[in-house]
Design a protein around this motif. Sequence first.
Motif, PDB file in Angstrom:
ATOM      1  N   SER A   1       0.854  -1.180   0.000  1.00 36.28           N
ATOM      2  CA  SER A   1       0.000   0.000   0.000  1.00 36.28           C
ATOM      3  C   SER A   1       0.890   1.229   0.000  1.00 36.28           C
ATOM      4  N   GLY A   2       0.382   2.330  -0.549  1.00 36.82           N
ATOM      5  CA  GLY A   2       1.142   3.561  -0.614  1.00 36.82           C
ATOM      6  C   GLY A   2       0.360   4.618  -1.356  1.00 36.82           C
ATOM      7  N   THR A   3       1.070   5.686  -1.758  1.00 32.37           N
ATOM      8  CA  THR A   3       0.441   6.792  -2.465  1.00 32.37           C
ATOM      9  C   THR A   3       0.788   6.734  -3.940  1.00 32.37           C
ATOM     10  N   ARG A   4       0.141   7.586  -4.697  1.00 37.18           N
ATOM     11  CA  ARG A   4       0.381   7.617  -6.132  1.00 37.18           C
ATOM     12  C   ARG A   4       1.764   8.169  -6.453  1.00 37.18           C
ATOM     13  N   ASP A   5       2.367   8.923  -5.516  1.00 33.69           N
ATOM     14  CA  ASP A   5       3.691   9.488  -5.738  1.00 33.69           C
ATOM     15  C   ASP A   5       4.805   8.481  -5.485  1.00 33.69           C
ATOM     16  N   GLU A   6       4.488   7.312  -4.954  1.00 30.40           N
ATOM     17  CA  GLU A   6       5.491   6.313  -4.640  1.00 30.40           C
ATOM     18  C   GLU A   6       5.622   5.298  -5.777  1.00 30.40           C
ATOM     19  N   THR A   7       6.704   4.527  -5.711  1.00 27.84           N
ATOM     20  CA  THR A   7       6.889   3.404  -6.626  1.00 27.84           C
ATOM     21  C   THR A   7       6.853   2.104  -5.828  1.00 27.84           C
ATOM     22  N   PHE A   8       6.477   1.018  -6.510  1.00 24.93           N
ATOM     23  CA  PHE A   8       6.330  -0.283  -5.863  1.00 24.93           C
ATOM     24  C   PHE A   8       7.282  -1.271  -6.535  1.00 24.93           C
ATOM     25  N   ARG A   9       7.826  -2.184  -5.732  1.00 24.81           N
ATOM     26  CA  ARG A   9       8.787  -3.175  -6.208  1.00 24.81           C
ATOM     27  C   ARG A   9       8.074  -4.500  -6.457  1.00 24.81           C
ATOM     28  N   LEU A  10       8.103  -4.976  -7.710  1.00 26.41           N
ATOM     29  CA  LEU A  10       7.508  -6.263  -8.089  1.00 26.41           C
ATOM     30  C   LEU A  10       8.635  -7.273  -8.260  1.00 26.41           C
ATOM     31  N   THR A  11       8.592  -8.356  -7.490  1.00 24.82           N
ATOM     32  CA  THR A  11       9.622  -9.402  -7.535  1.00 24.82           C
ATOM     33  C   THR A  11       8.971 -10.714  -7.955  1.00 24.82           C
ATOM     34  N   ILE A  12       9.433 -11.293  -9.045  1.00 28.23           N
ATOM     35  CA  ILE A  12       8.946 -12.581  -9.540  1.00 28.23           C
ATOM     36  C   ILE A  12      10.062 -13.594  -9.347  1.00 28.23           C
ATOM     37  N   SER A  13       9.839 -14.583  -8.498  1.00 29.94           N
ATOM     38  CA  SER A  13      10.847 -15.608  -8.207  1.00 29.94           C
ATOM     39  C   SER A  13      10.445 -16.921  -8.855  1.00 29.94           C
ATOM     40  N   VAL A  14      11.416 -17.550  -9.532  1.00 25.83           N
ATOM     41  CA  VAL A  14      11.199 -18.826 -10.217  1.00 25.83           C
ATOM     42  C   VAL A  14      12.212 -19.819  -9.667  1.00 25.83           C
ATOM     43  N   SER A  15      11.718 -20.905  -9.040  1.00 24.43           N
ATOM     44  CA  SER A  15      12.605 -21.896  -8.423  1.00 24.43           C
ATOM     45  C   SER A  15      13.002 -22.951  -9.447  1.00 24.43           C
ATOM     46  N   SER A  16      13.768 -22.511 -10.441  1.00 21.76           N
ATOM     47  CA  SER A  16      14.268 -23.421 -11.469  1.00 21.76           C
ATOM     48  C   SER A  16      15.463 -22.758 -12.128  1.00 21.76           C
ATOM     49  N   SER A  17      16.429 -23.576 -12.564  1.00 21.10           N
ATOM     50  CA  SER A  17      17.647 -23.025 -13.164  1.00 21.10           C
ATOM     51  C   SER A  17      17.462 -22.614 -14.619  1.00 21.10           C
ATOM     52  N   ASP A  18      16.407 -23.103 -15.280  1.00 24.04           N
ATOM     53  CA  ASP A  18      16.220 -22.796 -16.700  1.00 24.04           C
ATOM     54  C   ASP A  18      15.010 -21.890 -16.940  1.00 24.04           C
ATOM     55  N   GLY A  19      14.586 -21.144 -15.911  1.00 26.09           N
ATOM     56  CA  GLY A  19      13.451 -20.256 -16.078  1.00 26.09           C
ATOM     57  C   GLY A  19      13.791 -19.054 -16.941  1.00 26.09           C
ATOM     58  N   ARG A  20      12.921 -18.765 -17.919  1.00 28.10           N
ATOM     59  CA  ARG A  20      13.127 -17.625 -18.784  1.00 28.10           C
ATOM     60  C   ARG A  20      12.522 -16.373 -18.152  1.00 28.10           C
ATOM     61  N   GLU A  21      12.865 -15.221 -18.729  1.00 32.12           N
ATOM     62  CA  GLU A  21      12.337 -13.963 -18.209  1.00 32.12           C
ATOM     63  C   GLU A  21      10.838 -13.903 -18.459  1.00 32.12           C
ATOM     64  N   PRO A  22      10.061 -13.470 -17.443  1.00 31.36           N
ATOM     65  CA  PRO A  22       8.604 -13.423 -17.616  1.00 31.36           C
ATOM     66  C   PRO A  22       8.201 -12.430 -18.703  1.00 31.36           C
ATOM     67  N   VAL A  23       7.059 -12.693 -19.302  1.00 30.97           N
ATOM     68  CA  VAL A  23       6.463 -11.798 -20.301  1.00 30.97           C
ATOM     69  C   VAL A  23       5.274 -11.121 -19.629  1.00 30.97           C
ATOM     70  N   LEU A  24       5.407  -9.820 -19.339  1.00 31.50           N
ATOM     71  CA  LEU A  24       4.357  -9.075 -18.658  1.00 31.50           C
ATOM     72  C   LEU A  24       3.498  -8.347 -19.682  1.00 31.50           C
ATOM     73  N   GLU A  25       2.198  -8.383 -19.456  1.00 32.84           N
ATOM     74  CA  GLU A  25       1.269  -7.667 -20.312  1.00 32.84           C
ATOM     75  C   GLU A  25       1.160  -6.211 -19.846  1.00 32.84           C
ATOM     76  N   SER A  26       0.847  -5.318 -20.796  1.00 33.80           N
ATOM     77  CA  SER A  26       0.693  -3.914 -20.438  1.00 33.80           C
ATOM     78  C   SER A  26      -0.473  -3.749 -19.470  1.00 33.80           C
ATOM     79  N   SER A  27      -0.259  -2.879 -18.474  1.00 35.98           N
ATOM     80  CA  SER A  27      -1.257  -2.718 -17.412  1.00 35.98           C
ATOM     81  C   SER A  27      -1.848  -1.314 -17.469  1.00 35.98           C
TER      82      SER A  27
END
Length: 597
Positions: A40-66
Amino acid sequence: MVMRSVLLLSLFLFISELRCATAQSPVGSPAVEVDVTPVSGTRDETFRLTISVSSSDGREPVLESSPDFEIASIGTSSQIQIVNGQTTAENYFLYELTPRTTGTLLSPSGTVTVSGKTISLPQKEIRVSRGAPSSSPRTPPAIKGTSLTRTLSAEEVFEGEQVITTLRLLSQERIEKGSFDSLVYNGFWKENLGEPTVRSVRRGQETFRLHEVRHALFPLSPGEHSLPPARLQLLIRERLSRSSPFPRFRLFDPDFFGSGSLKKVSVFSNASSLQVRPLPPVPDEYRGQSAHSHIPVGEVTLSLGVGTDPVQAGAGKTVVVTVESDGNIRPIDTLSVQLPPFLKRYDDATEEVLSSRGGRFALKKRFRFSLVPERSGSYEIEPISLLTFDPKKERYTVVSTRPIRFTAESSGHQEGNTASPSPTEAPLTEASPAPEGRELFRYREETLLEYLTRTVSTSLLLFLTACLLAFCAFCWILFWMIKKATLRRTVLRSKRRHLRSRLSGGEDYRGLRERFIEGLSFLLGADEGESFRGPLLEQKLQESGGPEKLREEILLHLDSLDALAFGKVEESSRLQEAKARSLSLLEEFLSSTEINL
């Protein structure tokens, strides 16, 4: 009867295929987790999104525009964890989310491919409000005996004024590795203040290790700037139990052999805010006096280096102007100079020297250029000036050099040339009596040296000489490369024989572990009879310059040998596999590192 047999056979085949499919399926599918900090926070702040993949061959995620957030990738990291001899790899993909609206929003959706399987990313709720943040971001509970704090050297500065941010990690744990997710400071120009430092400090009766990371920040715009919590990922070796029925007769510390398991933890610093004041308007009397449009904020010194000896017209007079400041002078890429007529300027490369002055960042830039007079006479150039702002006195000042004065003399070309007789006289074919007082010239064939001297120009002779020297240099370099390659193969064969002889003596896991450490220390430059151990071995391995993946495999293999060395069962077949793996890693490390011949 036949129908019954067919039904039983079909049922048997179906059960067999079902059992095979169950046996071949993985025990646990790769885990994908999504974490948002803060929630939670204000509109003036930034938020940190962390995606963790428990595998050695995981590719970079493909995020859709939000429609709710602007998405910016800020880096990746990976961690390897060993627990009870089992190795797991985990990849982290980090993003920064900037809200576009307010309300209860959802994190961006997307997919990630792991082991050929596409997995949809779960979405997290994020509450964004319009007002100022009422509470600090939610962070995981602190680790006992470990804390991360951030301090600023000032709470209020001017736009462009230097402020020092210090991150201090205080811990009693045995830290194997640490890395920040991101140290990007939005709205600031960042400069490093040396390498991170580590020292021991005492707090009461306990001893801690204090790690410090310092940066110099220069705010680029006025207003209130918020610094979100910094996330530090640590790889900690867990301590073994210190309980013993005979505590006074303990021969070694439980952590002496470094056989504790590795644990991955994250610590967060506190959030900070900085108030940045805008610079006042520039007074009219200072406008147009600066050699550059950028205004450094801080202490600035300007010095001039130029000789007083006269130069000839057409020759260059070298001028060096040095600018040194604890403000941000990176944008100053050139200095404008008002030149009189018949004087040209030719710029050279700019030099930069980084330094630390009183614990603050300082930069020295040297601008070197040449002044070439086209005519003889006396030349004078106005002083070179820079407009600066003093944050202590809160006023503008102008720093200047002394004027540039020098004299150009005439080049003094030769007025005329004396005529010389032509070297090609018509040859006399027959001797005849010469008039009295004259010398008689007779015809003579030219030698080869005389012919070459007359027909080959000096420039062609220099070109042929240069070609000959280049050919000799090429032959010498080729000979040296062949000799070096031969010596390298000889040294490689010698060191491989030495490694095989060392590893052949390991009769059990403990002996193999010692032989592996001795062989690795031998490759890292240890003296005869000496071996590197513990943190010193890891430091030497990091300084060796070998591939990072190979260094991690060596450390993992060493951890597995530690676990096997203190096990109960020693199978001969598994011991031979460990020997072969040890020899393979050492030979691969030998081939990938530079050999000093």
